[in-house]
Structure formats: C-alpha cells, structure tokens
Scaffold this active site. Structure first.
Site, PDB file in Angstrom:
ATOM      1  N   TYR A 145     -11.697   5.325  -0.431  1.00  0.00           N
ATOM      2  CA  TYR A 145     -10.878   4.516   0.485  1.00  0.00           C
ATOM      3  C   TYR A 145      -9.504   5.174   0.690  1.00  0.00           C
ATOM      4  O   TYR A 145      -8.780   5.395  -0.289  1.00  0.00           O
ATOM      5  CB  TYR A 145     -10.752   3.125  -0.138  1.00  0.00           C
ATOM      6  CG  TYR A 145      -9.670   2.227   0.366  1.00  0.00           C
ATOM      7  CD1 TYR A 145      -9.556   1.925   1.725  1.00  0.00           C
ATOM      8  CD2 TYR A 145      -8.763   1.628  -0.512  1.00  0.00           C
ATOM      9  CE1 TYR A 145      -8.561   1.061   2.178  1.00  0.00           C
ATOM     10  CE2 TYR A 145      -7.775   0.767  -0.076  1.00  0.00           C
ATOM     11  CZ  TYR A 145      -7.675   0.492   1.278  1.00  0.00           C
ATOM     12  OH  TYR A 145      -6.691  -0.362   1.717  1.00  0.00           O
ATOM     13  N   LYS A 272     -12.701  -9.190   1.879  1.00  0.00           N
ATOM     14  CA  LYS A 272     -13.946  -8.704   2.503  1.00  0.00           C
ATOM     15  C   LYS A 272     -15.053  -9.756   2.427  1.00  0.00           C
ATOM     16  O   LYS A 272     -15.674 -10.071   3.432  1.00  0.00           O
ATOM     17  CB  LYS A 272     -14.421  -7.416   1.814  1.00  0.00           C
ATOM     18  CG  LYS A 272     -13.323  -6.377   1.618  1.00  0.00           C
ATOM     19  CD  LYS A 272     -12.756  -5.858   2.910  1.00  0.00           C
ATOM     20  CE  LYS A 272     -11.570  -4.937   2.670  1.00  0.00           C
ATOM     21  NZ  LYS A 272     -10.991  -4.400   3.885  1.00  0.00           N
TER      22      LYS A 272
HETATM   23  C1  LIG Z   1     -11.919  -0.385  -1.840  1.00  0.00           C
HETATM   24  C2  LIG Z   1     -10.769  -1.226  -1.365  1.00  0.00           C
HETATM   25  N1  LIG Z   1      -9.855  -1.642  -2.261  1.00  0.00           N
HETATM   26  C3  LIG Z   1      -8.802  -2.370  -1.873  1.00  0.00           C
HETATM   27  C4  LIG Z   1      -8.589  -2.714  -0.549  1.00  0.00           C
HETATM   28  C5  LIG Z   1      -7.410  -3.555  -0.173  1.00  0.00           C
HETATM   29  O1  LIG Z   1      -7.783  -4.908  -0.003  1.00  0.00           O
HETATM   30  P1  LIG Z   1      -6.799  -6.126   0.133  1.00  0.00           P
HETATM   31  O2  LIG Z   1      -6.808  -6.539   1.570  1.00  0.00           O
HETATM   32  O3  LIG Z   1      -7.385  -7.220  -0.729  1.00  0.00           O
HETATM   33  O4  LIG Z   1      -5.465  -5.724  -0.333  1.00  0.00           O
HETATM   34  C6  LIG Z   1      -9.520  -2.299   0.415  1.00  0.00           C
HETATM   35  C7  LIG Z   1      -9.334  -2.618   1.834  1.00  0.00           C
HETATM   36  O5  LIG Z   1      -9.944  -2.082   2.737  1.00  0.00           O
HETATM   37  C8  LIG Z   1     -10.633  -1.535  -0.009  1.00  0.00           C
HETATM   38  O6  LIG Z   1     -11.565  -1.100   0.865  1.00  0.00           O
END
Ligand SMILES: Cc1ncc(COP(=O)(O)O)c(C=O)c1O
Length: 469
Positions: A145, A272
């Site tokens: 990511y 998500k």
């Molecule tokens: C693997 C992963 N970790 C963390 C995040 C961040 O998520 P949050 O919106 O809960 O901060 C994302 C967002 O796309 C992600 O894909």
C-alpha cells in the site's frame, strides 16, 4: 536558519508518487455521467460504496443513535463533554465482537487489549512509534500500500526494507525473500524491529496462506522481532480460501499468552469493511500490556469522536444487522470483482487470481514498450490522459516487476465500471491495430531488405563467379 522543520520539508512521506498524482489529476477532471462524461474515472481509490443502502436502511430503522438519543432521552450533553480517552466501553466491546465475527468467531478479542485510533493510518503509525526508534527498520512484502511510506516512515524516521515478492509464485512470501530482506537491512546497518504484512493484501487482493503465516510466526520468533498484521480488509474476503488471521494461527499453535504472542499486533479499521473511511474509526489490538498502555496515551493525538463511537456501538451491537451485512457485502464484492475480471479478459488483459479486497492486481506487462518502469509510467500516462482511467502503477506500490497495475472496482456504479471497460477495450483495440500496422510495416520492410540482400548476395556471387572465370 531553516524556517521550517526537516519533517515538513523532506519528502519521505511518498505523497508525490504516481499513486497520489493520479488522484490529483482525477480531481482536476472527474468523470460525471451527465456533466462531465469524458472525465477521468477514478479506479485508484480503495473505497467500498457497494453496501451503503444497508447502512442507510439501518439508520432509517434506528434513528435514535444518530440523533443523540437513548430511550427517547437526549444524550447530547453526555457525548459533548470530554470522554475517557480509552474510548466508550460499549463501543470497544461491540468492535471486539465484530472483529471476532468477521473471523468466524474462531478467535476472540479482549476489549481491554484494543486501542481506538482515528483510522488504520493512525493505528499503524502509533504502533511503529511504540515498537521502533528512528533509524530502525520494518520489513514489508512488495507490492505494498503506497500510503505506508507516509504512515510508517515519515514522522517516525523508521525505514521500510522491502521483502521482494514476484509473480513467479503469485507474489507469496518465501523464507528466502524474508532472509534476504533481513540481510539487506543489516548491510545497511539498520536494526530490524519487525515485519508488517497486510492480510488480505492491498494491492494484491489475496489472503495470506497458512504456510505463509506459519513462516512469518517462525521468522519473527527466531529473530526476536515484532509482527504487525494490518487486517483492514478482513471483512472483504468473498471467495475461498477464506481469511485466516494471525490470531488464529497463534491459537492453533497454542502460542496464546506466550512471549511470541506479545510481539504480534493487529491493526483494524472500519474504512473498508463497513465503507466508512470518513468516520475515522480504527484500532490496534495487542497482547502486550505495555504497548496497549503507551498506544492508549498516544491515541490522544487521534481519538474517535464520542458521537461516532456512540452511533457505531449501536450499529455493531445489532447482531442481526452485522451478520447480514457481512455476508451481503461479500456477495456484492464478489459480483463486482467478477465483472471487472470479465471486462479485463474481454480486452485481452489478465490479472492475479484474487479472493478479497476492493481491487484487482492487473497484468499489463504485454502492453509495455519495454520491460522498464519508464515504459510502465508511459503506459500509465496513456491510460490516465487518453483512456481517462486513474489506475495505480505497480511502481507506486514498490512492485519489482514493471507492468502491474491496481484497479479498484467498489467505488463506482456498475454503469461506470462498464464504461471504464469499454474505454479500455477501445484503447487496446487501437493499440493492437497500431502494433499490427507497425509489424506489417516491419515485415514489408524486412521483406524488402531481404530481397535486397538476396540481390546483393546474388550480385556478389555473380561477380565472384565472373572473377573466377
Ligand atoms: C492496507 C491499508 N492500511 C491502512 C489504510 C488506511 O486506512 P484508514 O482509512 O483506516 O486510515 C489503508 C487505506 O487504503 C490500507 O489499504
């Protein structure tokens, strides 16, 4: 004297990568069916908009929590006042139960080991602050990511060392890749404090296998380091093999309560699975009291507002709603995933077989002019500006092989996804036609050259014959 801090002026946040540039281009010219039908379609944003109607109908049937009420009485003042920064107990209980439900209730989560944070972004950074010093390293499998450069490195000063995974085994983590990354960190004089994995993976859309998880647990126990498992997509698993959390692996190996279990930490968020990134709801789950204590103090920098906690504790405590939501959302994700895969196939494009997430990992290596990241960038620009699709290039996910792209499917309507596929197919058609013309031209020119060379050869042969005579 520098007027700003090094942190403010350095670029280790990675936010100038093509992943974020694509978002900026989309913002300048966003597709809208009626008002901007030729605009850019956003396929670079992992949002889940497929189950809003389920949430909205729950809200319509349960108006009290969203209007600051309990049993007909206002709780506005209670919520407006400063809350215990450890979070509302009812919400922590409901979130812990929801996390267990997603894992088929094969494991349970203790509310006291949960630390509430404003999203997984905050949760990941806070964990790094708790586990590592500036200059230490975390190993992360590629592709990963793109936000991790900002979340894990930027403010903490911690380094990311890639664990190189390749298409030869569908990007699975191997023992040798882990050992090589560890060695690379040592060669760079970095102390390795842990491994961070995303399960299911963003951008691959695949879940870690039992043997990969066993390998990871073995690796961190032999090296005496931590394992962070970002399980933010755990509720999106729509196909077999199902989701296996590292918590279940610890339980199966009878490691619960062990020193190793203390070094395994899970990150979660509702961004998500429930499609609520705007609510900023995330959490750290750790078996180490010290980590829980320190992270709770740090959570003051990114708390979840009390009205959000109040609303979601009512929603998540409604077990009839959660069980229906989880299964219906997964069905819808599967249908949408299949639609993207079929659309790509129709355009002659394949992708990695996946069972989870909000995206596919798409193989466009055959469309590159050369096997280089420059060629990947050229293709990305064509897809962005000529085709009008914002997809994320593999390079922004630190993929080692040029030609892979992440395409999201759950942040748009079916009609928009259809249009995206039509645009892509048209592009591939004209690309293939150009390639054919080019090949024809080359064949013709080669034929001409070869008849010329035959003629030259014949001539020289005739000349030689004449000389010999
Ligand atoms: C693997 C992963 N970790 C963390 C995040 C961040 O998520 P949050 O919106 O809960 O901060 C994302 C967002 O796309 C992600 O894909």
């Amino acid at each position: 004297m520098d007027i700003l801090s090094k942190k403010a002026t350095c670029n280790s946040h990675g936010q100038d990568s093509s992943y974020f540039q694509g978002w900026e281009e989309y913002e300048k010219n966003p597709y809208a069916e009626v008002t901007n039908p030729t605009g850019i379609i956003q396929m670079g944003l992992a949002e889940n908009q497929l189950s809003f109607d389920l949430l909205e109908s729950w809200l319509a049937n349960n108006p009290e929590p969203a209007s600051f009420k309990r049993n007909g009485k206002s709780v506005f003042r209670e919520l407006a006042l400063f809350q215990d920064y450890r979070g509302l107990p009812a919400f922590k209980r409901a979130l812990a139960d929801f996390m267990a439900e997603i894992r088929g209730n094969k494991v349970s989560f203790k509310p006291d080991n949960l630390v509430l944070m404003a999203g997984a972004t905050s949760a990941n950074e806070t964990l790094i602050f708790c586990l590592a010093e500036e200059g230490d390293a975390f190993l992360i499998p590629t592709p990963y990511y793109p936000g991790f450069d900002r979340d894990l490195k930027w403010r903490t000063g911690v380094e990311i060392v890639p664990i190189h995974c390749t298409s030869s085994n569908n990007f699975q983590i191997t023992k040798s890749a882990l050992e090589e990354a560890y060695l690379e960190a040592q060669t760079r004089n970095l102390r390795v404090k842990g491994v961070l994995v995303t399960n299911p993976s963003n951008p691959l859309g695949t879940t870690l296998t039992r043997s990969e998880l066993d390998l990871l647990v073995k690796f961190i126990s032999s090296k005496g380091i931590h394992l962070i498992s970002d399980e933010i997509y755990s509720g999106t698993v729509f196909d077999s093999p199902g989701f296996l959390s590292v918590m279940e692996v610890l339980k199966n190996q009878k490691l619960e309560g062990s020193e190793i279990a203390k070094r395994v930490h899970v990150v979660y968020s509702l961004s998500k699975d429930l499609g609520l990134p705007g609510f900023r709801v995330g959490a750290i789950y750790s078996n180490d009291e010290m980590v829980v204590g320190a992270a709770t103090k740090m959570s003051s920098f990114g708390l979840i507002s009390s009205q959000t906690q109040y609303l979601l504790s009512a929603l998540l405590s409604d077990k009839k709603f959660t069980s229906n939501y989880i299964s219906e959302n997964q069905k819808r994700l599967r249908r949408r995933h299949d639609m993207l895969v079929a659309g790509l196939e129709n355009a002659g494009i394949g992708c990695l077989k996946s069972n989870s997430g909000l995206f596919c990992w798409v193989d466009m290596r055959h469309l590159l002019a050369s096997k280089t990241f420059e060629a990947e960038m050229d293709l990305w620009k064509k897809i962005l500006f000529q085709v009008g699709l914002n997809v994320s290039p593999g390079a922004s996910c630190h993929c080692q092989e040029p030609g892979w792209f992440r395409m999201c499917f759950a942040n748009m309507s079916r009609e928009t996804l259809d249009l995206a596929m039509v645009r892509l197919k048209t592009f591939i058609y004209s690309y293939n036609a150009k390639k054919l013309n080019y090949r024809d031209a080359r064949v013709r020119s080669r034929a001409r050259t070869s008849s010329l060379s035959n003629w030259v050869f014949r001539l020289s042969f005739d000349e030689r014959e004449a000389e010999e005579r």
